[in-house]
Design an enzyme around this catalytic site. Structure first.
Site, PDB file in Angstrom:
ATOM      1  N   HIS A  17       1.597 -15.033  31.077  1.00  0.00           N
ATOM      2  CA  HIS A  17       2.597 -15.085  29.994  1.00  0.00           C
ATOM      3  C   HIS A  17       3.925 -15.540  30.585  1.00  0.00           C
ATOM      4  CE1 HIS A  17       4.285 -12.982  26.130  1.00  0.00           C
ATOM      5  NE2 HIS A  17       5.074 -13.992  26.503  1.00  0.00           N
ATOM      6  N   HIS A  19       6.818 -18.663  29.773  1.00  0.00           N
ATOM      7  CA  HIS A  19       7.317 -19.851  29.069  1.00  0.00           C
ATOM      8  C   HIS A  19       8.066 -20.667  30.114  1.00  0.00           C
ATOM      9  CE1 HIS A  19       6.608 -17.912  25.089  1.00  0.00           C
ATOM     10  NE2 HIS A  19       6.807 -16.815  25.797  1.00  0.00           N
ATOM     11  N   HIS A 197       1.599 -14.526  20.336  1.00  0.00           N
ATOM     12  CA  HIS A 197       2.524 -13.409  20.463  1.00  0.00           C
ATOM     13  C   HIS A 197       2.331 -12.537  19.223  1.00  0.00           C
ATOM     14  CE1 HIS A 197       4.390 -15.877  23.502  1.00  0.00           C
ATOM     15  NE2 HIS A 197       5.425 -15.065  23.657  1.00  0.00           N
ATOM     16  N   GLU A 200       5.283  -7.882  19.458  1.00  0.00           N
ATOM     17  CA  GLU A 200       6.463  -7.817  20.333  1.00  0.00           C
ATOM     18  C   GLU A 200       7.563  -7.133  19.531  1.00  0.00           C
ATOM     19  OE1 GLU A 200       8.192 -11.635  21.373  1.00  0.00           O
ATOM     20  OE2 GLU A 200       9.389 -10.782  22.994  1.00  0.00           O
ATOM     21  N   ASP A 278       7.424 -13.542  31.206  1.00  0.00           N
ATOM     22  CA  ASP A 278       7.890 -14.108  29.934  1.00  0.00           C
ATOM     23  C   ASP A 278       8.894 -15.254  30.166  1.00  0.00           C
ATOM     24  OD1 ASP A 278       7.692 -14.294  27.199  1.00  0.00           O
ATOM     25  OD2 ASP A 278       8.739 -12.442  26.740  1.00  0.00           O
ATOM     26  N   ASP A 279      10.161 -14.900  30.355  1.00  0.00           N
ATOM     27  CA  ASP A 279      11.221 -15.904  30.570  1.00  0.00           C
ATOM     28  C   ASP A 279      12.073 -15.433  31.752  1.00  0.00           C
ATOM     29  OD1 ASP A 279      10.999 -17.698  28.003  1.00  0.00           O
ATOM     30  OD2 ASP A 279      10.845 -15.622  27.317  1.00  0.00           O
TER      31      ASP A 279
HETATM   32  N1  HPA Z   1       8.953 -14.198  22.425  1.00  0.00           N
HETATM   33  C1  HPA Z   1       8.697 -15.116  21.482  1.00  0.00           C
HETATM   34  N2  HPA Z   1       8.908 -16.399  21.676  1.00  0.00           N
HETATM   35  C2  HPA Z   1       9.352 -16.807  22.861  1.00  0.00           C
HETATM   36  C3  HPA Z   1       9.631 -15.909  23.859  1.00  0.00           C
HETATM   37  C4  HPA Z   1       9.424 -14.533  23.632  1.00  0.00           C
HETATM   38  O1  HPA Z   1       9.687 -13.670  24.496  1.00  0.00           O
HETATM   39  N3  HPA Z   1      10.075 -16.623  24.913  1.00  0.00           N
HETATM   40  C5  HPA Z   1      10.047 -17.914  24.555  1.00  0.00           C
HETATM   41  N4  HPA Z   1       9.620 -18.030  23.295  1.00  0.00           N
HETATM   42 ZN    ZN Z   2       6.599 -14.830  25.390  1.00  0.00          ZN
END
Ligand code: HPA
Ligand code: ZN
Length: 338
Positions: A17, A19, A197, A200, A278-279
């Site tokens: 996971h 991006h 996703h 979340e 994630d990021d």
């Molecule tokens: N959640 C949803 N969309 C996203 C995320 C995230 O953490 N990061 C990049 N796009």
């Molecule tokens: Zn994500």
């Protein structure tokens, strides 16, 4: 670092996971902005970092899409990917299934091929120079409509032999999985894996929809599934992999403290979580840092860490015999470090 966090860092692992646009560090934002003549509303790296105070997912997405605007050429995407791979190779990462958001780039006028070819070049370089394998997952932006997702799938047609699957990201609440049922069916017909996703920020119903309407192979995040006992039983009985992102959940205020993070409870409930970043440029750390901080916050055991690392390979889209080789490497690492 304690012995245990050091053990966690060195464990062979996969990241499921990530991006890639979320690995854009502020320093690179300035570098790419300069070389492409794209102006930024910030003067210094410190100013950028100071802007990374998010109250929720949307606060983050607004700044993330703005940051991605500096990516203009294939070389930018290749450099971005290679910088990411160098960092995670040092975290014991052996395989990555990375998300990219083509619509973020095609809607700015870049051809689909710019991001796709640049990333594929970086991925090939990482395999050759670092021994880190990877595959690409094309994400549809869920705040846009399903026709736009179909248009993106059409643009990807000649790349489908180099794309392992499709995903669903961006603003979750108000954009349920059901909105994308037809395009996910079309992706399935083309032999693509499917992830989304869900849970979340959105309710457990969105996780049900991802399972029943999108027929996903993995759930990204899934934290809010724990609010629904029937859903937990379903996820456990299917052995559904959850790609959990502890530092992301902290930064986007899904949890107020890492000590309250549901990862340990997921393990106790017989679910199949993995640990991911994630990021990482926006949320305070790469996959190794996520392992380190969640290990300390939840007092995870050595066995928990081994389970999480094994889940990352058995939950990957690698051929089973390749995943098994990685699991065997984890066993060898455990033997060598006990
Ligand atoms: N959640 C949803 N969309 C996203 C995320 C995230 O953490 N990061 C990049 N796009
Ligand atoms: Zn994500």
């Amino acid at each position: 670092m304690t012995d245990l966090t050091q053990f966690a860092r060195g464990l062979p692992k996969a990241e499921l996971h990530l991006h890639i646009e979320g690995s854009l560090e502020p320093e690179q934002m300035f570098e790419f902005g300069r070389r492409n003549g794209v102006a930024l509303p910030f003067r210094t790296v410190e100013e950028v970092r100071a802007a990374y105070a998010f109250g929720n997912l949307q606060d983050f997405l607004d700044i993330y899409y703005q940051g991605a605007g500096v990516l203009m050429t294939e070389d930018d995407f290749r450099d971005l990917a290679m910088a990411y791979f160098r960092r995670v190779a040092a975290d014991g990462c052996r395989h990555v299934e990375l998300f990219f958001d083509p619509q973020t780039h095609t809607d700015r006028g870049l051809p689909f091929s710019v991001a796709a070819d640049g990333l594929l070049a970086g991925m090939a370089e990482a395999e050759r120079d670092l021994g880190v394998t990877s595959s690409l997952i094309l994400c549809f932006l869920r705040h846009l409509d399903e026709d736009a997702a179909f248009a993106t799938l059409r643009m990807a047609e000649s790349y489908l032999d180099r794309i392992v699957g499709v995903g669903l990201d961006s603003s979750e609440v108000g954009h349920p999985p059901s909105k994308f049922a037809r395009v996910f069916a079309a992706a399935g017909e083309r032999g693509l894996k499917r992830v989304a996703h869900a849970g979340e920020e959105g309710p457990p119903e969105y996780v049900w929809e991802a399972l029943d309407l999108l027929h996903v192979d993995r759930i990204d995040h899934g934290n809010r599934a724990l609010e629904d006992d029937r859903l937990v039983a379903r996820l456990a009985s299917e052995g559904m992999t959850l790609t959990v992102c502890p530092l992301s959940n902290l930064k986007l205020c899904g949890v107020s403290d890492l000590k309250l993070h549901p990862l340990k409870r997921m393990l106790e409930l017989g679910l199949k979580p993995t640990v991911n970043s994630d990021d990482p440029a926006y949320f305070g750390g790469y996959v190794g840092e996520n392992f380190t901080q969640i290990t300390e916050a939840l007092s995870l055991s050595r066995d928990d860490l081994v389970t999480l690392a094994k889940n990352s390979f058995t939950g990957s889209f690698l051929p089973p015999e390749v995943a098994e080789r990685h699991v065997a490497a984890i066993d060898a690492y455990v033997s060598a470090n006990s």
